[in-house]
Design a protein around this motif. Structure first.
Motif, PDB file in Angstrom:
ATOM      1  N   GLN A   1      -3.754   4.269   2.536  1.00 40.88           N
ATOM      2  CA  GLN A   1      -2.702   3.415   1.987  1.00 40.88           C
ATOM      3  C   GLN A   1      -3.206   1.980   2.011  1.00 40.88           C
ATOM      4  OE1 GLN A   1       1.385   4.199   3.193  1.00 40.88           O
ATOM      5  NE2 GLN A   1       0.705   6.064   4.230  1.00 40.88           N
TER       6      GLN A   1
ATOM      7  N   THR B   1      -7.896   2.365  -3.399  1.00 40.80           N
ATOM      8  CA  THR B   1      -7.371   3.615  -2.829  1.00 40.80           C
ATOM      9  C   THR B   1      -8.226   4.799  -3.255  1.00 40.80           C
ATOM     10  OG1 THR B   1      -5.114   2.714  -2.812  1.00 40.80           O
ATOM     11  CG2 THR B   1      -5.343   5.111  -2.687  1.00 40.80           C
TER      12      THR B   1
ATOM     13  N   GLN C   1      -5.492  -2.341  -6.310  1.00 43.04           N
ATOM     14  CA  GLN C   1      -5.012  -1.504  -5.208  1.00 43.04           C
ATOM     15  C   GLN C   1      -5.298  -0.029  -5.491  1.00 43.04           C
ATOM     16  OE1 GLN C   1      -1.108  -2.470  -3.547  1.00 43.04           O
ATOM     17  NE2 GLN C   1      -0.560  -0.310  -3.654  1.00 43.04           N
TER      18      GLN C   1
ATOM     19  N   SER D   1      -2.914  -2.101   0.594  1.00 44.65           N
ATOM     20  CA  SER D   1      -2.094  -3.173   0.035  1.00 44.65           C
ATOM     21  C   SER D   1      -2.994  -4.343  -0.330  1.00 44.65           C
ATOM     22  CB  SER D   1      -1.044  -3.623   1.052  1.00 44.65           C
ATOM     23  OG  SER D   1      -0.335  -4.750   0.571  1.00 44.65           O
TER      24      SER D   1
ATOM     25  N   TRP E   1      -3.908   0.591   5.902  1.00 38.88           N
ATOM     26  CA  TRP E   1      -3.003   1.009   6.969  1.00 38.88           C
ATOM     27  C   TRP E   1      -3.733   1.825   8.033  1.00 38.88           C
ATOM     28  CZ3 TRP E   1       1.347   5.178   6.484  1.00 38.88           C
ATOM     29  CH2 TRP E   1       2.209   5.063   7.584  1.00 38.88           C
TER      30      TRP E   1
ATOM     31  N   ALA F   1       1.466  -7.259   5.937  1.00 41.33           N
ATOM     32  CA  ALA F   1       0.145  -7.835   6.139  1.00 41.33           C
ATOM     33  C   ALA F   1       0.178  -9.031   7.067  1.00 41.33           C
ATOM     34  CB  ALA F   1      -0.456  -8.244   4.791  1.00 41.33           C
TER      35      ALA F   1
ATOM     36  N   SER G   1      -2.777  -8.370  -1.678  1.00 46.32           N
ATOM     37  CA  SER G   1      -1.935  -9.537  -1.949  1.00 46.32           C
ATOM     38  C   SER G   1      -2.825 -10.726  -2.283  1.00 46.32           C
ATOM     39  CB  SER G   1      -1.042  -9.860  -0.748  1.00 46.32           C
ATOM     40  OG  SER G   1      -1.828 -10.121   0.402  1.00 46.32           O
TER      41      SER G   1
ATOM     42  N   SER H   1      -2.063  -4.581  -8.690  1.00 45.51           N
ATOM     43  CA  SER H   1      -1.753  -3.155  -8.565  1.00 45.51           C
ATOM     44  C   SER H   1      -2.928  -2.304  -9.037  1.00 45.51           C
ATOM     45  CB  SER H   1      -0.494  -2.812  -9.361  1.00 45.51           C
ATOM     46  OG  SER H   1      -0.658  -3.128 -10.736  1.00 45.51           O
TER      47      SER H   1
ATOM     48  N   PRO I   1       0.868  -1.323   4.770  1.00 46.36           N
ATOM     49  CA  PRO I   1       0.657  -2.178   3.617  1.00 46.36           C
ATOM     50  C   PRO I   1       1.740  -3.200   3.392  1.00 46.36           C
ATOM     51  CG  PRO I   1       0.236   0.124   3.086  1.00 46.36           C
ATOM     52  CD  PRO I   1       0.840   0.094   4.448  1.00 46.36           C
ATOM     53  N   GLY I   2       2.962  -2.914   3.800  1.00 49.14           N
ATOM     54  CA  GLY I   2       4.044  -3.845   3.528  1.00 49.14           C
ATOM     55  C   GLY I   2       4.147  -4.970   4.529  1.00 49.14           C
TER      56      GLY I   2
ATOM     57  N   SER J   1      -9.524  -3.817   7.059  1.00 49.61           N
ATOM     58  CA  SER J   1      -8.594  -4.821   6.536  1.00 49.61           C
ATOM     59  C   SER J   1      -9.174  -6.210   6.722  1.00 49.61           C
ATOM     60  CB  SER J   1      -7.247  -4.705   7.254  1.00 49.61           C
ATOM     61  OG  SER J   1      -6.706  -3.411   7.090  1.00 49.61           O
TER      62      SER J   1
END
Length: 233
Positions: A141, A130, A126, A143, A90, A66, A145, A123, A63-64, A96
Motif C-alpha cells: 500500500q 505499487t 502511486q 501513498s 505502509w 504520512a 503526496s 495517482s 498511506p493516509g 518510505s
C-alpha cells in the motif's frame, strides 16, 4: 446647509470618487487582514530530516497518515522535474522517504528501482510504484503526496490593475494572486471571477465570488496551480 446645497454636493464627481476610493481602501484592508489569517492556517511545516526519509511512525501508520503536509494542487496536475514527493509504503519504514524528481524526470525507490515520475499524476505514480513493489511485497500500500513544488507560473487577466504572468514558488490563493495583480479596476465585477487552466482539462472551470470570500475567507478561496488563469470580468 440647505437641501439644494446638499443635493449639489452629493452630485460632485470629486466627492463620489473620494467615496469610492474610501470604500475600495476599506475593502482591501479587510482582504489583507483575511490573508494574514489565512496564511497562519496554511503555513507549511518543514518536510523532515535532511536525509530525506520519513519518520518510522509515519511510515508504519499507513498511506493516509504520512505526517508531512502536502501541497494542494488540482487532480490532473502532472509532476515535473524539481518537485519533491513524500512516499509512504505502509508498514515498511525503510522504503518510505522524501524524494525530489531529478532533472531527467526520475526518482529512485528501494525495490522499485528507477521510476519515470515527470509527466505522471500523483495517482498514476502511486499505481506505478505499487505495481513495482508487488513483485517484492505482499499487497503493498503506497501513498504519494506532493511536498514542494518547483516554481511555476500563474496568469491574471481582465479587470485588474496589473494583468500579466506571475512566477510563484509555492501554493498561492486566488485572492493573493489578485493582490499581486494590483486589485480590481473600477469596472470589475467582483462576483464574476473565473479560474481555468488551458493545460489541465481535469481542473475544469472554477467560479469565484469575491464578496463571498469577504464573508468567509477560510472557505471560499481557491488554491491556484501551475498554469491556472484568473479572469476578472
Amino acid at each position: 446647509m440647505g437641501q439644494r446645497s446638499m443635493s449639489a454636493l452629493s452630485g460632485d464627481p470629486g466627492l463620489r470618487g473620494a467615496t469610492r476610493a474610501l470604500r475600495w481602501g476599506t475593502m482591501w484592508a479587510a482582504v489583507m487582514a483575511a490573508l494574514v489569517a489565512l496564511g497562519a492556517c496554511t503555513q507549511v511545516a518543514p518536510s523532515g530530516p535532511a536525509t530525506g526519509t520519513l519518520s518510522p511512525t509515519a511510515a508504519t501508520h499507513g498511506p493516509g497518515n504520512a505526517g508531512v503536509p502536502a501541497v494542494a494542487v488540482s487532480q490532473g496536475y502532472q509532476l515535473r522535474a524539481g518537485d519533491e514527493l513524500g512516499i509512504v509504503v505502509w508498514n515498511n519504514p525503510d522504503l518510505s522517504r522524501t524524494v525530489r524528481i531529478t532533472p531527467d524526470g526520475r526518482i529512485q525507490l528501494p525495490l522499485a528501482g528507477e521510476v519515470e515520475a515527470a509527466g505522471q499524476s500523483m495517482s498514476g505514480l502511486q499505481r506505478l510504484l505499487t505495481d513495482r513493489l508487488r513483485a517484492h511485497l505482499v499487497d503493498p500500500q503506497v501513498s504519494v503526496s506532493l511536498q514542494e513544488l518547483r516554481s511555476y507560473r500563474i496568469y491574471v487577466t481582465g479587470q485588474v490593475l496589473r494583468p500579466g504572468m506571475f512566477e510563484v514558488n509555492g501554493p498561492v490563493s486566488l485572492v493573493q494572486a489578485l493582490a499581486m495583480a494590483g486589485g480590481f479596476t473600477a469596472f470589475a465585477s467582483r462576483n464574476d471571477i473565473v479560474v481555468h487552466n488551458p493545460f489541465d482539462a481535469a481542473a475544469g472551470r472554477r467560479e469565484f465570488d469575491f464578496r463571498a470570500f469577504l464573508r468567509d475567507p477560510r472557505r471560499s478561496d481557491i488554491v491556484l496551480g501551475p498554469g491556472d488563469t484568473v479572469i476578472v470580468r
